[in-house]
Design a protein around this motif. Structure first.
Motif: not given
Length: 104
Positions: A25-30, A38-43
């Motif tokens: 949905a695009g709420i969590l983005v790389e 490890e890949l991290t995400y931002a809101y």
């Protein structure tokens, strides 16, 4: 899943599915990679506010409460820019505290 309370009781598989849906949905983005690669995400909070308003409200309440606690303990200070947007930064005491907590 309309109620945030439901999130607390998800199985690991359901939790992983929910995270995958937030990514789709695009709420969590790389956001990058951590020290272990490890890949991290931002809101994306603006999108979260629209698609998952209860989750957004719960996260914002937690952030605001934690910032106020840090402010009351003297670990952060607040300044305002020309648009009256609050800018939080660590005080000298806060820098010591955060470093002791492992944040550098």
């Amino acid at each position: 899943m309309d109620d945030m309370e439901d999130f607390e009781y998800l199985s690991e598989e359901e939790s992983n599915d929910f995270v995958e849906r937030m990514i789709e949905a695009g709420i969590l983005v790389e956001d990058g990679f951590d020290e272990d690669g490890e890949l991290t995400y931002a809101y994306d909070f603006e999108l979260m506010k629209v698609l998952l308003p209860e989750m957004y409200d719960e996260i914002m309440t937690g952030i605001n409460n934690n910032l106020m606690n840090l402010y009351e303990m003297g670990f952060v200070k607040v300044e305002y820019n020309e648009d009256l947007k609050a800018i939080f930064s660590a005080t000298e005491e806060g820098m010591i505290f955060f470093k002791e907590q492992g944040y550098e």
